[in-house]
Structure formats: structure tokens, C-alpha cells
Design an enzyme around this catalytic site. Structure first.
Site, PDB file in Angstrom:
ATOM      1  N   GLU A 204       0.850  -1.192   0.000  1.00 52.58           N
ATOM      2  CA  GLU A 204       0.000   0.000   0.000  1.00 52.58           C
ATOM      3  C   GLU A 204       0.887   1.244   0.000  1.00 52.58           C
ATOM      4  OE1 GLU A 204      -3.730   0.274   2.594  1.00 52.58           O
ATOM      5  OE2 GLU A 204      -2.329   1.564   3.669  1.00 52.58           O
ATOM      6  N   ARG A 297     -15.063  -5.145  16.536  1.00 48.41           N
ATOM      7  CA  ARG A 297     -15.132  -5.374  17.982  1.00 48.41           C
ATOM      8  C   ARG A 297     -15.284  -4.028  18.670  1.00 48.41           C
ATOM      9  NH1 ARG A 297     -10.119  -3.309  19.135  1.00 48.41           N
ATOM     10  NH2 ARG A 297      -8.449  -3.770  17.656  1.00 48.41           N
TER      11      ARG A 297
END
Length: 453
Positions: A204, A297
Site C-alpha cells: 500500500e 469489535r
């Protein structure tokens, strides 16, 4: 009081997040089961839960990562739901699936959600399909070093080599040239395999002056999805967050809306449910934002969002997992105050090395707008087997300047004796003019630290 949505919840975690979940459950009239390793027998979450079951020795893989032992503890205690907290098994799709198979509700996203967003390359592909901005990079793992070099040269150095199964700030490596990439690729794949069970890496573009800003989302099982604003997590050391705040001092209403819409597009695309955090890099120079990853989460830093919105995210998790519809609408979210969280770690503030041992004296700060989420107490022995965080200090005020002043006062009052903590380091951050002026990026501590080493 309404009937509780679950009869008994097992908390598959330890430390402050286990306590946070126990308290929320008790307020809802739900019984709780703590699990603990032999090292944590004296931990506060063991003392405050209604029941407690030892699940193994200190090593995480034999206790808090031991799915069979945790599910056995849930079975023998008659728990009808499991809350994983953060870390450990919280983003383990197989654990979520097995909970369901054992007729226990997993208080979190679906296994499909976790699987879709847990692999970073798959998450990038989903983000692209959803029209969410991405930094240039590969949408799948690179098969070998030659492919990695070829992609890096197309993108332009510097690049980041990332573990596809990474997370929590781990598995991220900055590469500045092809020689460095060739010499380190195999080693980094091996490290990723050891840390995450998966050697896959992707490439990336490296954003050189980023802010780390994340959007908190809350979604039910009925298609209702809302954004609860952003948190700024730019103050990091080695990709590990140290201090977080909400709202971000660099985000205006227009950018907040754009980032929130992008995050919710992603949630729509995978039919997301429960809480989640969509993380972005925001270029400090032009305020362009780029998808980084999604955490499926509850986050360590969730309290700053709770403070500025007045919404209890743990209770919302429990209600959503039970199938309840959201009673909060997007129009209800009004953020007109400021919150800051400092992570309090048992570590030497100069060497950043762990400092386990017995706490021989403890005084936590208080007052209007001061919150301490912690699991330690006087004479508690901090064990060396887990993350060094022993608590979180959160303040809430009308403005950022007031929140900074309140945090500095609270840190001055926070006393932990017998072990070393990073409280002195947090004080130095809060006293920095660059921090007070919000004139920094993720390199802040790289520039800041040498002055004190």
C-alpha cells in the site's frame, strides 16, 4: 425493570474491559461469568463477577485464546451469551461460529462480518466496491517478493508492507526502496505467520503526513445503522495508540459527514451488525481521507465516544446481539463537548519497557468529568504475561482546551507506587505546544521522544 435480554453472560477476556462488561451486565440485571488464568486469580474481574472459572495457565494460548476451555466454562456455568471484549478472540470468526453452534449468542458481529473485514486485502476490495476512498495498493496478497517489488514500483516508494491478517497496529512495515523490500520480504512474511497464523502480505502507498481518525458505527440486525462520530488516535508509538480524543480537532462537520457516510456504506455492503470501527488515514495537508481497516469489535478507546454521545456502547452491544432494534437515530447524535483518554501502562516511561510488580500505593483522580476504567488496586500484583495497560483515564469537558486542562490535573493526581507507569510521559504529551495546537501527525512521537531519551 424490564426482563434481561440474556440470563448469564460469560466474558471471554480479562482486565479493565472484563470489568466494564460485568458492570454493564449487572446494570441490565444479567448474571456474569469471569474466566481467568492462574496468573489472574486475584484480578478484580474475578472478584466482581457472579461466577469465575479458571481456564488455564498464564500463557494466553493456553487460557484466554483456548477456545475449548472457554466454551467448556460457558457450558458448565449455563451461560447463554459470550462477550469477547477486545483483543484475544474478539475478532476470531471461528470462535464466533462455535459460540453459535453451541447455542450461545456471540455479543459481537457475525462470523461472516468478522471474516469479511478481518482479512485486510478482502476489506480493501470491499471498500473499493463500496466507493470508499483507498490509498493506491494491491487488492490481494502479493505471491512473492518479485511481485511485491513490481507493485511497489508501480505505486512509488515509500510503501507499506502490511500483513493481510494483521491488526491492532501490528504487521505494518514501511519500505523505502526495492533493496530494502527484497532483503526483508521473507522475514516479514515469517513474522506475520508467527504473529497472525498467515504469512500473506500486501502493498500500500505510504501516506507521509497522516492523522489516524476512526469512525464508530453501531448497527442492529434489522438494517438500522448509525455513526457515532469520530475519534482521533494519531498519538501513537510504533503503531500502538497512546492517547485518543473525540471529536478530532482537525475534522469539520462536512468531513465528518463524508467519513461517516463512507463508513456506513461499508457496513451496508457487508450487512454489518453490532459495533465496529472504520479506521481512516486523513492527509494532514489536504484533508483527503483513505480507508485503512475495520475493527469488528469494541475498541479500547470506546469511552471517549461514550462521553461525548452519552451512549453506553457495551449495553448497545448486548441489546443488538439479543435482536433488539436501535432506539437511537442518526439525528439524535449531537457532539458538542470533548473527551480525551490516556492509556495508563505499567512501563518505564523512559525505556518503554514493561514494569510488572506489586502496587504498593494507589490513588486515582476524581471530580466532575473524570472517569477511570481500571482493574488494579492497592497491593495488586501486575503480572508480566499480558498487555501492560493497567487502566484508562478519561476526561470530559465542554471544549478541547478545557479537556486538556482537566486531563493534566487528573494526571497530576494519579499516583501508582511500587511500579513504574507512563503517567509522566502522558503529562509531557499534554504539555506539548504541538499537541495543544493540534499541529501534528502520526510522526509526532518520533519527533517528540528524542528530547527525553
Amino acid at each position: 425493570m424490564a426482563s434481561p435480554v440474556f440470563r448469564k453472560v460469560l466474558i471471554a477476556n480479562r482486565g479493565e474491559i472484563a470489568l466494564r462488561i460485568i458492570r454493564a451486565c449487572h446494570e441490565l440485571g444479567i448474571s456474569t461469568v469471569a474466566v481467568y488464568s492462574t496468573a489472574d486469580v486475584h484480578s478484580l474481574h474475578v472478584k466482581l463477577a457472579d461466577e469465575a472459572v479458571c481456564i488455564g495457565p498464564p500463557q494466553s494460548k493456553l487460557s484466554y485464546l483456548n477456545i475449548a476451555n472457554i466454551l467448556s466454562a460457558a457450558d458448565i456455568t449455563g451461560a447463554d451469551a459470550v462477550h469477547p471484549g477486545y483483543g484475544f478472540l474478539s475478532e476470531n470468526a471461528e470462535f464466533a461460529r462455535l459460540c453459535r453452534e453451541c447455542k450461545m449468542t456471540f455479543i459481537g458481529p457475525s462470523p461472516d462480518n468478522i471474516r469479511a473485514m478481518g482479512d485486510k486485502t478482502r476489506a480493501r476490495a470491499i471498500a473499493k466496491e463500496s466507493g470508499v476512498p483507498l490509498l493506491p495498493g494491491t487488492l490481494s496478497a502479493v505471491p512473492d517478493v518479485n511481485a511485491a517489488v513490481e507493485e511497489a514500483e508501480k505505486i512509488g516508494y515509500p510503501v507499506i508492507l502490511k500483513a493481510a491478517a494483521g491488526g491492532g497496529g501490528r504487521g505494518i512495515y514501511i519500505v523505502y526502496n526495492s533493496n530494502q523490500l527484497r532483503s526483508s520480504f521473507d522475514r516479514l512474511c515469517s513474522e506475520a505467520k508467527a504473529a497472525f497464523g498467515n504469512p500473506a502480505m500486501y502493498v500500500e502507498k505510504y501516506c507521509e503526513s497522516p492523522r489516524h481518525v476512526e469512525i464508530q458505527v453501531l448497527c442492529d440486525k434489522h438494517g438500522n445503522r448509525i455513526s457515532l462520530g469520530e475519534r482521533d488516535c494519531t498519538i501513537q508509538r510504533r503503531h500502538q495508540k497512546i492517547l485518543e480524543e473525540s471529536p478530532s480537532p482537525i475534522i469539520d462537520d462536512r468531513l465528518r459527514q463524508e467519513m461517516s457516510q463512507a463508513a456506513l456504506k461499508l457496513c451496508d455492503r457487508v450487512n454489518y451488525e453490532n459495533v465496529g470501527t472504520v479506521e481512516f488515514l486523513v492527509d494532514k495537508r489536504d484533508k483527503a481521507f483513505y480507508f485503512m481497516e475495520m475493527n469488528t469489535r469494541i475498541q479500547v478507546e470506546h469511552p471517549v465516544t461514550e462521553m461525548v454521545t452519552g451512549i453506553d456502547l457495551i449495553k448497545q452491544q448486548i441489546d443488538v446481539a439479543a435482536g433488539k432494534k436501535l432506539t437511537i437515530k442518526q439525528s439524535d447524535i449531537r457532539i458538542a463537548s470533548h473527551a480525551i483518554e490516556c492509556r495508563i501502562n505499567a512501563e518505564d516511561p523512559d525505556r518503554f519497557s514493561p514494569s510488572p510488580g506489586k502496587i504498593t500505593g494507589l490513588h486515582v483522580p476524581g471530580g466532575l468529568g473524570v472517569r477511570v476504567d481500571s482493574f488494579v488496586y492497592d497491593e495488586y500484583k501486575v503480572v508480566p504475561f499480558y498487555d501492560s495497560m493497567i487502566g484508562k483515564l478519561i476526561v470530559h469537558a465542554n471544549s478541547r482546551d478545557e479537556a486538556i486542562a482537566k486531563m493534566r490535573q487528573a494526571l497530576d493526581e494519579y499516583v501508582v507506587e511500587g511500579i513504574k507507569t507512563n503517567i509522566p510521559f502522558q503529562k509531557r504529551i499534554l504539555a506539548s505546544k504541538k499537541f495543544r495546537d493540534a499541529d501534528y501527525d502520526t510522526h509526532f512521537l518520533e519527533e517528540f521522544l528524542p528530547k527525553y531519551e
